[in-house]
Design a protein around this motif. Structure first.
Motif, PDB file in Angstrom:
ATOM      1  N   THR A 142       0.824  -1.203   0.000  1.00  0.00           N
ATOM      2  CA  THR A 142       0.000   0.000   0.000  1.00  0.00           C
ATOM      3  C   THR A 142       0.861   1.257   0.000  1.00  0.00           C
ATOM      4  OG1 THR A 142      -1.961   0.987   1.041  1.00  0.00           O
ATOM      5  CG2 THR A 142      -0.223   0.219   2.519  1.00  0.00           C
ATOM      6  N   THR A 143       0.200   2.411   0.018  1.00  0.00           N
ATOM      7  CA  THR A 143       0.899   3.687   0.000  1.00  0.00           C
ATOM      8  C   THR A 143       1.184   4.173   1.415  1.00  0.00           C
ATOM      9  OG1 THR A 143      -1.136   4.988   0.023  1.00  0.00           O
ATOM     10  CG2 THR A 143      -0.289   4.310  -2.133  1.00  0.00           C
ATOM     11  N   HIS A 144       2.081   5.133   1.521  1.00  0.00           N
ATOM     12  CA  HIS A 144       2.448   5.703   2.819  1.00  0.00           C
ATOM     13  C   HIS A 144       1.222   6.304   3.519  1.00  0.00           C
ATOM     14  CE1 HIS A 144       3.770   9.093   5.396  1.00  0.00           C
ATOM     15  NE2 HIS A 144       4.722   8.247   5.761  1.00  0.00           N
ATOM     16  N   THR A 145       0.402   7.042   2.777  1.00  0.00           N
ATOM     17  CA  THR A 145      -0.762   7.695   3.383  1.00  0.00           C
ATOM     18  C   THR A 145      -1.750   6.681   3.943  1.00  0.00           C
ATOM     19  OG1 THR A 145      -0.566   9.640   1.942  1.00  0.00           O
ATOM     20  CG2 THR A 145      -2.712   9.252   2.949  1.00  0.00           C
ATOM     21  N   ILE A 146      -2.038   5.628   3.169  1.00  0.00           N
ATOM     22  CA  ILE A 146      -2.966   4.594   3.647  1.00  0.00           C
ATOM     23  C   ILE A 146      -2.399   3.880   4.866  1.00  0.00           C
ATOM     24  CG2 ILE A 146      -4.085   2.406   3.046  1.00  0.00           C
ATOM     25  CD1 ILE A 146      -4.221   3.440   0.145  1.00  0.00           C
ATOM     26  N   ALA A 147      -1.107   3.548   4.799  1.00  0.00           N
ATOM     27  CA  ALA A 147      -0.464   2.840   5.916  1.00  0.00           C
ATOM     28  C   ALA A 147      -0.470   3.685   7.185  1.00  0.00           C
ATOM     29  CB  ALA A 147       0.962   2.464   5.538  1.00  0.00           C
ATOM     30  N   ARG A 148      -0.286   4.980   7.025  1.00  0.00           N
ATOM     31  CA  ARG A 148      -0.190   5.845   8.207  1.00  0.00           C
ATOM     32  C   ARG A 148      -1.547   6.221   8.792  1.00  0.00           C
ATOM     33  NH1 ARG A 148       3.150  11.573   8.887  1.00  0.00           N
ATOM     34  NH2 ARG A 148       2.294  12.093  10.938  1.00  0.00           N
ATOM     35  N   TYR A 149      -2.510   6.535   7.932  1.00  0.00           N
ATOM     36  CA  TYR A 149      -3.752   7.114   8.428  1.00  0.00           C
ATOM     37  C   TYR A 149      -4.943   6.148   8.490  1.00  0.00           C
ATOM     38  CZ  TYR A 149      -1.280  11.516   7.842  1.00  0.00           C
ATOM     39  OH  TYR A 149      -0.355  12.528   7.935  1.00  0.00           O
ATOM     40  N   LEU A 150      -4.942   5.104   7.687  1.00  0.00           N
ATOM     41  CA  LEU A 150      -6.110   4.225   7.650  1.00  0.00           C
ATOM     42  C   LEU A 150      -5.878   2.835   8.234  1.00  0.00           C
ATOM     43  CD1 LEU A 150      -7.818   4.953   4.204  1.00  0.00           C
ATOM     44  CD2 LEU A 150      -8.614   5.555   6.485  1.00  0.00           C
ATOM     45  N   LEU A 151      -4.684   2.306   8.077  1.00  0.00           N
ATOM     46  CA  LEU A 151      -4.443   0.917   8.476  1.00  0.00           C
ATOM     47  C   LEU A 151      -4.240   0.665   9.974  1.00  0.00           C
ATOM     48  CD1 LEU A 151      -2.219  -0.629   5.672  1.00  0.00           C
ATOM     49  CD2 LEU A 151      -4.532  -1.279   6.333  1.00  0.00           C
ATOM     50  N   PRO A 152      -3.706   1.601  10.750  1.00  0.00           N
ATOM     51  CA  PRO A 152      -3.372   1.279  12.146  1.00  0.00           C
ATOM     52  C   PRO A 152      -4.495   0.621  12.949  1.00  0.00           C
ATOM     53  CG  PRO A 152      -2.411   3.381  11.580  1.00  0.00           C
ATOM     54  CD  PRO A 152      -3.263   2.976  10.397  1.00  0.00           C
ATOM     55  N   ALA A 153      -5.714   1.110  12.841  1.00  0.00           N
ATOM     56  CA  ALA A 153      -6.807   0.530  13.630  1.00  0.00           C
ATOM     57  C   ALA A 153      -7.057  -0.919  13.234  1.00  0.00           C
ATOM     58  CB  ALA A 153      -8.081   1.364  13.447  1.00  0.00           C
ATOM     59  N   SER A 154      -7.089  -1.193  11.931  1.00  0.00           N
ATOM     60  CA  SER A 154      -7.333  -2.557  11.456  1.00  0.00           C
ATOM     61  C   SER A 154      -6.179  -3.484  11.811  1.00  0.00           C
ATOM     62  CB  SER A 154      -7.560  -2.560   9.940  1.00  0.00           C
ATOM     63  OG  SER A 154      -8.720  -1.839   9.606  1.00  0.00           O
ATOM     64  N   VAL A 155      -4.955  -2.993  11.699  1.00  0.00           N
ATOM     65  CA  VAL A 155      -3.786  -3.807  12.033  1.00  0.00           C
ATOM     66  C   VAL A 155      -3.796  -4.150  13.516  1.00  0.00           C
ATOM     67  CG1 VAL A 155      -1.265  -3.820  12.191  1.00  0.00           C
ATOM     68  CG2 VAL A 155      -2.384  -2.942  10.141  1.00  0.00           C
ATOM     69  N   SER A 156      -4.173  -3.189  14.341  1.00  0.00           N
ATOM     70  CA  SER A 156      -4.239  -3.424  15.789  1.00  0.00           C
ATOM     71  C   SER A 156      -5.235  -4.529  16.119  1.00  0.00           C
ATOM     72  CB  SER A 156      -4.620  -2.133  16.508  1.00  0.00           C
ATOM     73  OG  SER A 156      -4.723  -2.346  17.897  1.00  0.00           O
ATOM     74  N   VAL A 157      -6.414  -4.454  15.519  1.00  0.00           N
ATOM     75  CA  VAL A 157      -7.435  -5.483  15.753  1.00  0.00           C
ATOM     76  C   VAL A 157      -6.956  -6.831  15.231  1.00  0.00           C
ATOM     77  CG1 VAL A 157      -9.759  -6.259  15.098  1.00  0.00           C
ATOM     78  CG2 VAL A 157      -9.368  -3.869  15.727  1.00  0.00           C
ATOM     79  N   PHE A 158      -6.376  -6.819  14.031  1.00  0.00           N
ATOM     80  CA  PHE A 158      -5.945  -8.061  13.384  1.00  0.00           C
ATOM     81  C   PHE A 158      -4.872  -8.779  14.191  1.00  0.00           C
ATOM     82  CE2 PHE A 158      -3.145 -10.428  10.574  1.00  0.00           C
ATOM     83  CZ  PHE A 158      -4.038 -11.201   9.856  1.00  0.00           C
ATOM     84  N   THR A 159      -3.840  -8.047  14.627  1.00  0.00           N
ATOM     85  CA  THR A 159      -2.730  -8.688  15.325  1.00  0.00           C
ATOM     86  C   THR A 159      -3.139  -9.230  16.701  1.00  0.00           C
ATOM     87  OG1 THR A 159      -2.006  -6.485  16.075  1.00  0.00           O
ATOM     88  CG2 THR A 159      -0.934  -7.397  14.115  1.00  0.00           C
ATOM     89  N   LYS A 160      -4.148  -8.633  17.312  1.00  0.00           N
ATOM     90  CA  LYS A 160      -4.650  -9.162  18.587  1.00  0.00           C
ATOM     91  C   LYS A 160      -5.428 -10.453  18.375  1.00  0.00           C
ATOM     92  CE  LYS A 160      -4.874  -4.700  20.953  1.00  0.00           C
ATOM     93  NZ  LYS A 160      -5.754  -3.613  21.476  1.00  0.00           N
ATOM     94  N   ARG A 161      -6.190 -10.510  17.284  1.00  0.00           N
ATOM     95  CA  ARG A 161      -6.969 -11.717  16.993  1.00  0.00           C
ATOM     96  C   ARG A 161      -6.099 -12.845  16.459  1.00  0.00           C
ATOM     97  NH1 ARG A 161     -12.176  -9.299  13.642  1.00  0.00           N
ATOM     98  NH2 ARG A 161     -13.195  -8.229  15.376  1.00  0.00           N
ATOM     99  N   HIS A 162      -5.036 -12.476  15.740  1.00  0.00           N
ATOM    100  CA  HIS A 162      -4.214 -13.490  15.060  1.00  0.00           C
ATOM    101  C   HIS A 162      -2.736 -13.247  15.373  1.00  0.00           C
ATOM    102  CE1 HIS A 162      -7.814 -14.585  12.774  1.00  0.00           C
ATOM    103  NE2 HIS A 162      -7.988 -13.294  12.561  1.00  0.00           N
ATOM    104  N   PRO A 163      -2.333 -13.463  16.616  1.00  0.00           N
ATOM    105  CA  PRO A 163      -0.948 -13.157  17.013  1.00  0.00           C
ATOM    106  C   PRO A 163       0.113 -14.018  16.330  1.00  0.00           C
ATOM    107  CG  PRO A 163      -2.101 -14.364  18.746  1.00  0.00           C
ATOM    108  CD  PRO A 163      -3.127 -13.990  17.732  1.00  0.00           C
ATOM    109  N   LYS A 164      -0.276 -15.162  15.781  1.00  0.00           N
ATOM    110  CA  LYS A 164       0.713 -16.051  15.154  1.00  0.00           C
ATOM    111  C   LYS A 164       0.833 -15.834  13.646  1.00  0.00           C
ATOM    112  CE  LYS A 164       0.698 -20.360  16.592  1.00  0.00           C
ATOM    113  NZ  LYS A 164       0.158 -21.710  16.917  1.00  0.00           N
ATOM    114  N   ILE A 165       0.052 -14.880  13.114  1.00  0.00           N
ATOM    115  CA  ILE A 165       0.149 -14.550  11.691  1.00  0.00           C
ATOM    116  C   ILE A 165       1.267 -13.531  11.489  1.00  0.00           C
ATOM    117  CG2 ILE A 165      -1.037 -13.585   9.688  1.00  0.00           C
ATOM    118  CD1 ILE A 165      -2.144 -16.262  10.557  1.00  0.00           C
TER     119      ILE A 165
END
Length: 324
Positions: free
Chosen positions: A99-122
């Motif tokens: 993805t782009t820098h803007t998407i990674a910085r402003y849009l992805l953090p919330a989803s990544v936070s949820v994802f890594t908590k649900r799937h810590p071994k991914i």
């Protein structure tokens, strides 16, 4: 013919025909790679690469056709491994987001936070991609997804889904004449040097189209793909900037003012893209639903059953996309 030989061909192609770089990427030796490529050419009875001395000059015409099939075979290998891995240990895996820098910085953090908590071994990885790369910027690995804010065009190898809509905002120095105007016009904006995205970005296309239709010419002082770079040069007084509203609003500690221009420019489209060869795992469905809530598992299964572009467009016809 050995699978490893095919991997050597792909690595050489990916590294601009530099065998040394290909061997380093594969953690093997240059003589070993060269020997295996020659053995494969001898077995097939054709030259895959045209040589000048010890150096590879170009891929031959038949070599281009062979490499196209090689890429399909290597994707199939990844797919087979993914099937086996999901069966042996469904809690593990790899997930790559390009993805782009803007998407990674402003849009992805919330989803990544949820994802890594649900799937810590991914194993979750973020990789950069640029609109100027166009089609070449869309990775096609078995665990790769691309989230882009530019039009990727039609591609028979990809699933291309609408992810969200994004708006453009205006940033100007605090002491700029436009800073005191609540709703500037297109003519107001056209009076000043403009800093915005490079050609190829859908935001740039929207800007060009809007001003062209209004019969106004723009003076592009500078273009760049990083919104933070644009903001910095606007702050230094080189002109005014039009960038993603998400980035434009983030001007704390900067001597800038954000101005809403939704009355002038229609929202732009962003997309999620992945190869038709991808086997969607449960953790992938989770991420898609977290990032783009309209992409439910039920809807995704319908998309995969009707991957024709016209049918996909019909599926999303009445879905309201989030706007950022």
């Amino acid at each position: 013919m050995k699978l490893q030989q095919l991997k050597y061909l792909k690595a050489i192609s990916d590294n601009n025909l530099n065998v040394s770089a290909a061997s380093e990427a594969l953690f093997t030796t240059q003589p070993g790679v060269s020997k295996q490529v020659l053995l494969l050419e001898k077995e097939l009875g054709v030259r895959i690469f045209e040589r000048h001395g010890k150096h590879l000059q170009r891929i031959t015409d038949v070599g281009e056709k062979i490499l196209s099939e090689v890429e399909k075979m290597l994707r199939l290998e990844q797919k087979i491994k993914a099937i086996a891995k999901e069966h042996v240990d469904p809690g593990t895996g790899v997930f790559n987001i390009f993805t782009t820098h803007t998407i990674a910085r402003y849009l992805l953090p919330a989803s990544v936070s949820v994802f890594t908590k649900r799937h810590p071994k991914i194993n979750f990885n973020l990789h950069p991609t640029l609109p100027s790369q166009a089609k070449g910027g869309i990775s096609r690995g078995y665990s790769d997804f691309s989230i882009v804010a530019h039009d990727v065009g039609a591609d028979s190898d990809l699933i291309i889904l609408p992810a969200y809509l994004w708006t453009l905002g205006l940033v100007v120095p605090e002491d700029h004449p436009l800073a005191s105007i609540e709703k500037p016009t297109l003519e107001d904006i056209s009076q000043y040097p403009l800093l915005t995205y490079e050609q190829g970005a859908s935001g740039r296309e929207r800007i060009d189209e809007t001003f062209r239709n209004a019969g106004l010419a723009l003076n592009y002082f500078m273009t760049a793909m990083d919104a933070d770079v644009i903001k910095r040069y606007v702050e230094l007084g080189f002109g005014i900037g039009i960038i993603s509203s998400l980035a434009a609003k983030d001007i704390e500690h900067m001597k800038l003012k954000y101005i809403d221009i939704n009355h002038l420019l229609e929202p732009c489209q962003a997309w999620i893209c992945f190869s038709k060869d991808v086997i969607l795992q449960n953790y992938m469905y989770d991420f898609l639903g977290s990032f783009s809530p309209h992409l439910t598992k039920t809807l995704m299964e319908e998309v995969l059953m009707n991957s024709n572009s016209n049918r996909v467009e019909a599926i999303f016809k009445d879905i309201k996309l989030p706007v950022y």
